[in-house]
Design a protein around this motif. Structure first.
Motif, PDB file in Angstrom:
ATOM      1  N   TYR A 156      -4.687   9.726   5.324  1.00  0.00           N
ATOM      2  CA  TYR A 156      -4.272   8.551   5.551  1.00  0.00           C
ATOM      3  C   TYR A 156      -3.594   8.006   4.279  1.00  0.00           C
ATOM      4  CZ  TYR A 156      -4.549   3.795   6.932  1.00  0.00           C
ATOM      5  OH  TYR A 156      -4.011   2.297   7.473  1.00  0.00           O
ATOM      6  N   SER A 157      -2.634   7.144   4.490  1.00  0.00           N
ATOM      7  CA  SER A 157      -1.694   6.553   3.450  1.00  0.00           C
ATOM      8  C   SER A 157      -1.903   5.014   3.464  1.00  0.00           C
ATOM      9  CB  SER A 157      -0.368   7.101   3.874  1.00  0.00           C
ATOM     10  OG  SER A 157       0.596   6.003   3.088  1.00  0.00           O
ATOM     11  N   LEU A 158      -1.688   4.393   2.344  1.00  0.00           N
ATOM     12  CA  LEU A 158      -1.815   3.037   2.203  1.00  0.00           C
ATOM     13  C   LEU A 158      -0.265   2.458   1.990  1.00  0.00           C
ATOM     14  CD1 LEU A 158      -4.482   2.393  -0.309  1.00  0.00           C
ATOM     15  CD2 LEU A 158      -4.385   2.494   1.975  1.00  0.00           C
ATOM     16  N   SER A 159       0.772   3.487   2.184  1.00  0.00           N
ATOM     17  CA  SER A 159       2.191   2.846   2.115  1.00  0.00           C
ATOM     18  C   SER A 159       2.611   1.698   2.883  1.00  0.00           C
ATOM     19  CB  SER A 159       3.171   4.123   2.530  1.00  0.00           C
ATOM     20  OG  SER A 159       3.105   5.166   1.480  1.00  0.00           O
ATOM     21  N   LYS A 160       2.185   1.983   4.298  1.00  0.00           N
ATOM     22  CA  LYS A 160       2.657   1.057   5.383  1.00  0.00           C
ATOM     23  C   LYS A 160       1.621   0.096   5.488  1.00  0.00           C
ATOM     24  CE  LYS A 160       5.732   3.988   5.805  1.00  0.00           C
ATOM     25  NZ  LYS A 160       5.869   5.056   6.748  1.00  0.00           N
TER      26      LYS A 160
ATOM     27  N   SER B 139      -5.373  15.634  11.194  1.00  0.00           N
ATOM     28  CA  SER B 139      -4.755  14.499  11.896  1.00  0.00           C
ATOM     29  C   SER B 139      -4.344  13.649  10.849  1.00  0.00           C
ATOM     30  CB  SER B 139      -6.032  13.972  12.584  1.00  0.00           C
ATOM     31  OG  SER B 139      -5.308  12.916  13.401  1.00  0.00           O
ATOM     32  N   ASP B 140      -2.792  13.322  10.904  1.00  0.00           N
ATOM     33  CA  ASP B 140      -2.180  12.494  10.109  1.00  0.00           C
ATOM     34  C   ASP B 140      -2.233  10.983  10.764  1.00  0.00           C
ATOM     35  OD1 ASP B 140      -0.291  11.095   8.721  1.00  0.00           O
ATOM     36  OD2 ASP B 140       1.315  12.493   8.745  1.00  0.00           O
ATOM     37  N   GLU B 141      -3.051  10.061  10.113  1.00  0.00           N
ATOM     38  CA  GLU B 141      -3.574   8.994  10.831  1.00  0.00           C
ATOM     39  C   GLU B 141      -2.801   7.651  10.174  1.00  0.00           C
ATOM     40  OE1 GLU B 141      -7.524   9.238  11.298  1.00  0.00           O
ATOM     41  OE2 GLU B 141      -7.550  10.985  12.546  1.00  0.00           O
ATOM     42  N   CYS B 142      -1.695   7.844   9.617  1.00  0.00           N
ATOM     43  CA  CYS B 142      -1.217   6.870   8.568  1.00  0.00           C
ATOM     44  C   CYS B 142      -0.665   5.573   9.285  1.00  0.00           C
ATOM     45  CB  CYS B 142       0.028   7.245   7.567  1.00  0.00           C
ATOM     46  SG  CYS B 142       1.331   7.873   8.581  1.00  0.00           S
ATOM     47  N   TYR B 143      -0.703   5.304  10.654  1.00  0.00           N
ATOM     48  CA  TYR B 143      -0.556   4.233  11.550  1.00  0.00           C
ATOM     49  C   TYR B 143      -1.628   3.747  12.175  1.00  0.00           C
ATOM     50  CZ  TYR B 143       4.220   5.621  10.182  1.00  0.00           C
ATOM     51  OH  TYR B 143       5.447   6.132   9.289  1.00  0.00           O
ATOM     52  N   ALA B 144      -2.765   4.178  11.713  1.00  0.00           N
ATOM     53  CA  ALA B 144      -3.959   4.080  12.614  1.00  0.00           C
ATOM     54  C   ALA B 144      -4.268   2.337  12.558  1.00  0.00           C
ATOM     55  CB  ALA B 144      -5.236   4.783  11.912  1.00  0.00           C
TER      56      ALA B 144
ATOM     57  N   TYR C  41       3.992   2.971  -4.626  1.00  0.00           N
ATOM     58  CA  TYR C  41       2.984   3.292  -5.381  1.00  0.00           C
ATOM     59  C   TYR C  41       2.661   5.055  -5.300  1.00  0.00           C
ATOM     60  CZ  TYR C  41       1.557  -1.493  -6.712  1.00  0.00           C
ATOM     61  OH  TYR C  41       1.702  -2.850  -7.402  1.00  0.00           O
ATOM     62  N   ARG C  42       2.684   5.348  -4.059  1.00  0.00           N
ATOM     63  CA  ARG C  42       2.358   6.822  -3.821  1.00  0.00           C
ATOM     64  C   ARG C  42       0.752   6.725  -3.857  1.00  0.00           C
ATOM     65  NH1 ARG C  42       4.805   7.317  -1.000  1.00  0.00           N
ATOM     66  NH2 ARG C  42       4.916   9.654  -0.792  1.00  0.00           N
ATOM     67  N   ALA C  43       0.297   6.144  -2.725  1.00  0.00           N
ATOM     68  CA  ALA C  43      -1.119   6.039  -2.687  1.00  0.00           C
ATOM     69  C   ALA C  43      -1.733   6.645  -1.175  1.00  0.00           C
ATOM     70  CB  ALA C  43      -1.710   4.536  -2.896  1.00  0.00           C
TER      71      ALA C  43
HETATM   72  C1  LIG Z   1       3.655  10.697   9.953  1.00  0.00           C
HETATM   73  C2  LIG Z   1       3.824  10.414   8.730  1.00  0.00           C
HETATM   74  N1  LIG Z   1       3.188  11.153   7.727  1.00  0.00           N
HETATM   75  C3  LIG Z   1       3.192  10.875   6.560  1.00  0.00           C
HETATM   76  C4  LIG Z   1       4.154  10.037   6.043  1.00  0.00           C
HETATM   77  C5  LIG Z   1       4.290   9.810   4.674  1.00  0.00           C
HETATM   78  O1  LIG Z   1       3.854   8.951   3.960  1.00  0.00           O
HETATM   79  P1  LIG Z   1       3.522   8.381   2.507  1.00  0.00           P
HETATM   80  O2  LIG Z   1       3.953   9.840   1.825  1.00  0.00           O
HETATM   81  O3  LIG Z   1       4.428   7.410   2.191  1.00  0.00           O
HETATM   82  O4  LIG Z   1       2.091   8.657   2.204  1.00  0.00           O
HETATM   83  C6  LIG Z   1       4.898   9.304   6.960  1.00  0.00           C
HETATM   84  C7  LIG Z   1       5.802   8.558   6.256  1.00  0.00           C
HETATM   85  O5  LIG Z   1       6.674   8.028   6.941  1.00  0.00           O
HETATM   86  C8  LIG Z   1       4.843   9.592   8.103  1.00  0.00           C
HETATM   87  O6  LIG Z   1       5.410   8.987   9.109  1.00  0.00           O
END
Ligand SMILES: Cc1ncc(COP(=O)(O)O)c(C=O)c1O
Length: 372
Positions: free
Chosen positions: A221-225, A183-188, A232-234
């Motif tokens: 999870y990603s710290l990008s947003k 599960s890609d939860e980067c906007y959680a 940074y790519r974290a």
């Molecule tokens: C659903 C989703 N997954 C992954 C990513 C990748 O993010 P990042 O590589 O910056 O961690 C994004 C970026 O927009 C995204 O929308």
């Protein structure tokens, strides 16, 4: 393999971007979700403290980073009981999304499932591995050849959130298929409406979802947003220790390690909830300006109860909307970039300054008045 990769879709936007840029008051770029707000000072200081990085970094992450990820899951995601074996830092999450199938040895004859409205990199990962991609949100449709299932909650582009029941049903089906589920939860952290105005968005690692076993289950999870760290790519993965150990071995061999200064900066970012809350309020304010203006201009907003985007349609072909918006100096993302099922949708990203979002709202309102 390279021959099977599509052209980079955003290249098709160049003529629209050129037209939008010629608007007298400049372009409002709501297409790619790239953060525009500054990286918080405390994270930049942490990065600066760690510039003596003479030794190779640890692919598994420093003990401090592993601890910070474990603590973060407990504090922010309602996931307890993780250890350093259940977490793994990655160089942003896009590389993991694109390379995970290949790293897991998935290939020809195998199926990779991803959402119907999807971040395109899930299908790219299938193409890199030579596997088939299937866009499906219904676990009953997932075929016996399925080796990997991607969920994305809150979703990009549609802002849809999967409930605990939906996540549990997906995990149960993955177990029947003996497939890996991620599960890609980067906007959680970005919940807005409905239950998500007050309740945390559930993780796939939530105990109510996994029912006692993390086997073959990962969250990423990603710290990008959340922390304005896209440059940074974290990011990191968490969950099944057996899977993560396999990935760690591949990543050690391939030299896929997060630079040491970034590992240090991530510890600081993960330990501070204040900047995350502040950033969320910035996005909330922008959403509160853009959403009613889109409604006034004749768009319908679908899902979008969480996440960084508004998923909208005015009931016409997406390219017609993109064309009209370009005349207003607004650049959005066309639905066809996110799969074959949404030819009439466009995606608006909340990643523009307050001033640019206000400009977009004014322009949309001006056309809605002209239409009356
Ligand atoms: C659903 C989703 N997954 C992954 C990513 C990748 O993010 P990042 O590589 O910056 O961690 C994004 C970026 O927009 C995204 O929308």
């Amino acid at each position: 393999m390279l021959a099977s990769l599509p052209d980079y879709p955003w290249d098709q936007m160049v003529p629209y971007a050129t037209r939008a840029r010629s608007h007298a008051d400049g372009i409002v770029d709501l297409s790619i979700g790239s953060p525009v707000d500054v990286t918080p000072e405390l994270i930049r200081r942490a990065l600066a403290e760690a510039t003596d990085a003479h030794a190779y970094p640890q692919t598994a992450g420093t003990p401090q980073l592993q601890r910070a990820i474990v603590d973060w899951y407990e504090r922010r995601r309602g996931v307890s009981g993780l250890t350093e074996k259940n977490v793994l830092p990655t160089i942003g999450s896009k590389e993991l999304v694109a390379l995970l199938p290949f790293m897991l040895g998935i290939g020809e004859g195998d199926t990779i499932v991803h959402p119907r409205a999807a971040y395109p990199t899930y299908a790219i990962g299938a193409a890199i591995a030579g596997a088939d991609a299937l866009a499906s949100d219904d676990p009953a449709e997932w075929p016996a050849s399925t080796r990997l299932i991607w969920l994305n909650s809150p979703g990009n582009p549609d802002g849809r959130v999967l409930t605990v029941d939906e996540l549990r049903a997906a995990v149960r089906r993955a177990r029947e298929l003996d497939a890996v589920i991620v599960s890609d939860e980067c906007y959680a952290e970005l919940g807005w409406d409905g239950p998500w105005a007050t309740e945390p968005i559930p993780s796939i690692l939530d105990p109510r979802v996994i029912e006692g076993s993390r086997h073959n289950v990962l969250a990423i999870y990603s710290l990008s947003k959340q922390s304005n760290l896209a440059g940074y790519r974290a990011a990191f993965a968490a969950g099944c220790s057996t899977l993560l150990a396999r990935l760690l071995t591949v990543r050690k061999h391939a030299g896929l390690m997060l630079p040491a200064p970034l590992q240090h900066a991530m510890v600081t970012a993960l330990g501070d909830d204040v900047h995350v809350a502040e950033q969320k309020e910035r996005y909330r304010a922008r959403r509160n300006v853009l959403l009613p203006a889109l409604l006034d201009a004749g768009f319908r907003i679908d899902n979008s109860e969480a996440g960084l985007y508004l998923w909208a349609t005015e009931g016409v072909d997406a390219w017609t909307s993109i064309d009209r918006l370009a005349d207003l100096g607004i650049l959005a993302g066309p639905g066809p970039f996110y799969g074959d099922f949404f030819p009439k949708h466009v995606r608006f990203s909340l990643t523009a300054t307050d001033e640019r979002i206000a400009a977009a709202a004014d322009r949309l309102r001006a056309v809605s008045v002209e239409n009356i």
